[in-house]
Each structure stands twice: as structure tokens, then as C-alpha cells.
Design a protein around this motif. Sequence first.
Motif, PDB file in Angstrom:
ATOM      1  N   PRO A 214      31.763  54.218  32.001  1.00  0.00           N
ATOM      2  CA  PRO A 214      32.383  54.668  33.260  1.00  0.00           C
ATOM      3  C   PRO A 214      32.163  53.687  34.417  1.00  0.00           C
ATOM      4  O   PRO A 214      33.076  53.420  35.188  1.00  0.00           O
ATOM      5  N   ARG A 215      30.952  53.117  34.525  1.00  0.00           N
ATOM      6  CA  ARG A 215      30.638  52.216  35.635  1.00  0.00           C
ATOM      7  C   ARG A 215      31.485  50.935  35.603  1.00  0.00           C
ATOM      8  O   ARG A 215      31.887  50.424  36.628  1.00  0.00           O
ATOM      9  N   ASN A 216      31.745  50.386  34.404  1.00  0.00           N
ATOM     10  CA  ASN A 216      32.421  49.093  34.317  1.00  0.00           C
ATOM     11  C   ASN A 216      33.877  49.198  33.862  1.00  0.00           C
ATOM     12  O   ASN A 216      34.496  48.184  33.543  1.00  0.00           O
ATOM     13  N   ALA A 217      34.444  50.387  33.829  1.00  0.00           N
ATOM     14  CA  ALA A 217      35.801  50.592  33.296  1.00  0.00           C
ATOM     15  C   ALA A 217      36.836  49.697  33.971  1.00  0.00           C
ATOM     16  O   ALA A 217      37.744  49.187  33.306  1.00  0.00           O
ATOM     17  N   ALA A 218      36.705  49.475  35.271  1.00  0.00           N
ATOM     18  CA  ALA A 218      37.674  48.625  35.985  1.00  0.00           C
ATOM     19  C   ALA A 218      37.673  47.203  35.439  1.00  0.00           C
ATOM     20  O   ALA A 218      38.692  46.513  35.468  1.00  0.00           O
ATOM     21  N   MET A 219      36.551  46.768  34.900  1.00  0.00           N
ATOM     22  CA  MET A 219      36.429  45.416  34.348  1.00  0.00           C
ATOM     23  C   MET A 219      37.323  45.224  33.125  1.00  0.00           C
ATOM     24  O   MET A 219      37.630  44.094  32.754  1.00  0.00           O
ATOM     25  N   PHE A 220      37.752  46.311  32.509  1.00  0.00           N
ATOM     26  CA  PHE A 220      38.612  46.267  31.339  1.00  0.00           C
ATOM     27  C   PHE A 220      40.079  46.505  31.701  1.00  0.00           C
ATOM     28  O   PHE A 220      40.909  46.703  30.830  1.00  0.00           O
ATOM     29  N   GLY A 221      40.378  46.479  33.000  1.00  0.00           N
ATOM     30  CA  GLY A 221      41.747  46.693  33.468  1.00  0.00           C
ATOM     31  C   GLY A 221      42.580  45.435  33.347  1.00  0.00           C
ATOM     32  O   GLY A 221      42.133  44.403  32.814  1.00  0.00           O
ATOM     33  N   PRO A 222      43.797  45.490  33.869  1.00  0.00           N
ATOM     34  CA  PRO A 222      44.675  44.323  33.816  1.00  0.00           C
ATOM     35  C   PRO A 222      44.183  43.206  34.737  1.00  0.00           C
ATOM     36  O   PRO A 222      43.438  43.467  35.688  1.00  0.00           O
ATOM     37  N   PRO A 223      44.588  41.973  34.463  1.00  0.00           N
ATOM     38  CA  PRO A 223      44.211  40.859  35.337  1.00  0.00           C
ATOM     39  C   PRO A 223      44.619  41.161  36.774  1.00  0.00           C
ATOM     40  O   PRO A 223      45.689  41.706  37.023  1.00  0.00           O
ATOM     41  N   GLY A 224      43.722  40.824  37.708  1.00  0.00           N
ATOM     42  CA  GLY A 224      43.996  41.085  39.113  1.00  0.00           C
ATOM     43  C   GLY A 224      43.449  42.418  39.596  1.00  0.00           C
ATOM     44  O   GLY A 224      43.634  42.785  40.750  1.00  0.00           O
ATOM     45  N   THR A 225      42.735  43.130  38.734  1.00  0.00           N
ATOM     46  CA  THR A 225      42.066  44.368  39.140  1.00  0.00           C
ATOM     47  C   THR A 225      40.753  44.001  39.828  1.00  0.00           C
ATOM     48  O   THR A 225      40.085  43.043  39.447  1.00  0.00           O
TER      49      THR A 225
ATOM     50  N   VAL B 200      39.158  40.778  37.895  1.00  0.00           N
ATOM     51  CA  VAL B 200      39.352  40.846  36.449  1.00  0.00           C
ATOM     52  C   VAL B 200      40.342  39.767  36.014  1.00  0.00           C
ATOM     53  O   VAL B 200      41.380  39.559  36.651  1.00  0.00           O
ATOM     54  N   VAL B 201      39.995  39.073  34.928  1.00  0.00           N
ATOM     55  CA  VAL B 201      40.859  38.033  34.351  1.00  0.00           C
ATOM     56  C   VAL B 201      40.947  38.275  32.842  1.00  0.00           C
ATOM     57  O   VAL B 201      40.261  39.129  32.305  1.00  0.00           O
ATOM     58  N   GLY B 202      41.766  37.499  32.168  1.00  0.00           N
ATOM     59  CA  GLY B 202      41.922  37.641  30.722  1.00  0.00           C
ATOM     60  C   GLY B 202      42.833  38.800  30.384  1.00  0.00           C
ATOM     61  O   GLY B 202      43.368  39.475  31.262  1.00  0.00           O
ATOM     62  N   ASP B 203      43.017  39.002  29.104  1.00  0.00           N
ATOM     63  CA  ASP B 203      43.867  40.101  28.655  1.00  0.00           C
ATOM     64  C   ASP B 203      43.254  41.447  29.022  1.00  0.00           C
ATOM     65  O   ASP B 203      42.023  41.593  29.040  1.00  0.00           O
ATOM     66  N   GLU B 204      44.110  42.423  29.283  1.00  0.00           N
ATOM     67  CA  GLU B 204      43.645  43.778  29.553  1.00  0.00           C
ATOM     68  C   GLU B 204      42.800  44.253  28.371  1.00  0.00           C
ATOM     69  O   GLU B 204      43.036  43.868  27.230  1.00  0.00           O
ATOM     70  N   ASP B 205      41.796  45.055  28.652  1.00  0.00           N
ATOM     71  CA  ASP B 205      40.852  45.603  27.680  1.00  0.00           C
ATOM     72  C   ASP B 205      39.834  44.583  27.179  1.00  0.00           C
ATOM     73  O   ASP B 205      39.060  44.865  26.270  1.00  0.00           O
TER      74      ASP B 205
ATOM     75  N   LEU C 247      44.807  43.911  43.015  1.00  0.00           N
ATOM     76  CA  LEU C 247      44.821  42.900  44.070  1.00  0.00           C
ATOM     77  C   LEU C 247      46.199  42.273  44.271  1.00  0.00           C
ATOM     78  O   LEU C 247      46.413  41.553  45.249  1.00  0.00           O
ATOM     79  N   PHE C 248      47.108  42.538  43.350  1.00  0.00           N
ATOM     80  CA  PHE C 248      48.458  41.988  43.452  1.00  0.00           C
ATOM     81  C   PHE C 248      49.487  43.034  43.855  1.00  0.00           C
ATOM     82  O   PHE C 248      50.682  42.763  43.849  1.00  0.00           O
ATOM     83  N   PHE C 249      49.044  44.215  44.207  1.00  0.00           N
ATOM     84  CA  PHE C 249      49.950  45.261  44.689  1.00  0.00           C
ATOM     85  C   PHE C 249      50.202  44.990  46.164  1.00  0.00           C
ATOM     86  O   PHE C 249      49.261  44.794  46.943  1.00  0.00           O
ATOM     87  N   ALA C 250      51.445  44.945  46.564  1.00  0.00           N
ATOM     88  CA  ALA C 250      51.820  44.537  47.919  1.00  0.00           C
ATOM     89  C   ALA C 250      51.147  45.361  49.014  1.00  0.00           C
ATOM     90  O   ALA C 250      50.814  44.835  50.079  1.00  0.00           O
TER      91      ALA C 250
END
Length: 183
Positions: free
Chosen positions: A59-70, A86-91, A142-145
Motif C-alpha cells: 500500500p505504501r509504495n503502490a504509486a511507484m508501480f504506476g505509469p511513467p510520470g506518476t 515514476v519511470v519505466g514500464d507500468e507495474d 505529473l503530465f496531466f494538464a
Amino acid sequence: MRREFPQFFLAPADQAAPQLLGWHLASVTGGVSTEVSLTEVEAYSPDDAASHAFNGIRPRNAAMFGPPGTLYVYRSYGIHWCANIVVGDEDTGAAVLVRAGVPVAGVEHMVNRRGRASDLLNGPGKLTQALGIDLSHNGIDLFFADSPIRLTPGEAPLTILATPRIGISKAVERPWRFVSVPH
């Protein structure tokens, strides 16, 4: 609507990290706008014992497994907020810790938030405090307008130093701390 991000965001963390130097991290929090140019970052990958992703998704690090730019935000030592891109492929669980920067806009607000003008942005906790980043920003795109925290291209540094990471006790030998050298 999500803006396009460069291909290097899909690269492994140690390859994406130096390319983030010079990028701008901007925030609009509490009605206050601030912006910095990134000058120091550190890479973390899922096979890295120093990474929060090393033992898999939690739960604490779930965002780290999100899409690039999270944005992945966590509290360090129970005191400071730290922010990762976050970088690299999602998950995958790869991210780049933003360690330091130089002011681009809103320096008076950064000084106000930090309560001092000296040593304003020379550490990950100082940088997030100056930008007003906290746990409420964990997992944002971070890429959402319309995001309150945004990442935009800046001027790439001419020279980048690669050094061992600091403030960790595992995998310390990896030269995955990247610092831009001023012109």
C-alpha cells in the motif's frame, strides 16, 4: 487530458534519471505557485535493495508501480516528505528521487515555506517542503494538464556527474546519483 511524455520515461531508472536534470517541477498548492529546475536526482529500480519496490508492491509504495510520470511521495524518517518520479514500464516499480533544484519561480514562497533562504533546495525534504508537496500528492499524474504538481522540459545541463547515492545503507556502490554541474 494527459500530455505526451518523452520516450526516455520508459527507460530503466538509471538511464532515465540523468535525463530529468534540467526539467522543471512546478506546484500550485494552497493557491501558491512555485517552480524549480532539477539539479540532483537518484535512480531506484525494483532489483535494487535500496528501493522501496525491492520487496514488491505494498500500500505504501503502490504509486511507484504506476505509469511513467506518476508522483510517488513518502515520508522519510518520519519527518520529511520525499518525491519520486515514476519511470519505466507500468507495474515495474522504478522511480527517480528528486534530491535538489534551483528556483525558477516563486522563490519568496519557497523561503516562506522553509522559513529560511539558505540551503533552500539542497535536499529531497527541503525541495518538497519548498514546493508544498506532501502525501496528498502521492499518485498524481505529473503530465496531466490540470495537476497541482507538473513536470515540464527545461534546459539540459552540459555536464552531469554520476556518483554513489547518499543517505542509504544498501546498494550504496551503485553510481545512481546524478548531479548537474553549473555552467
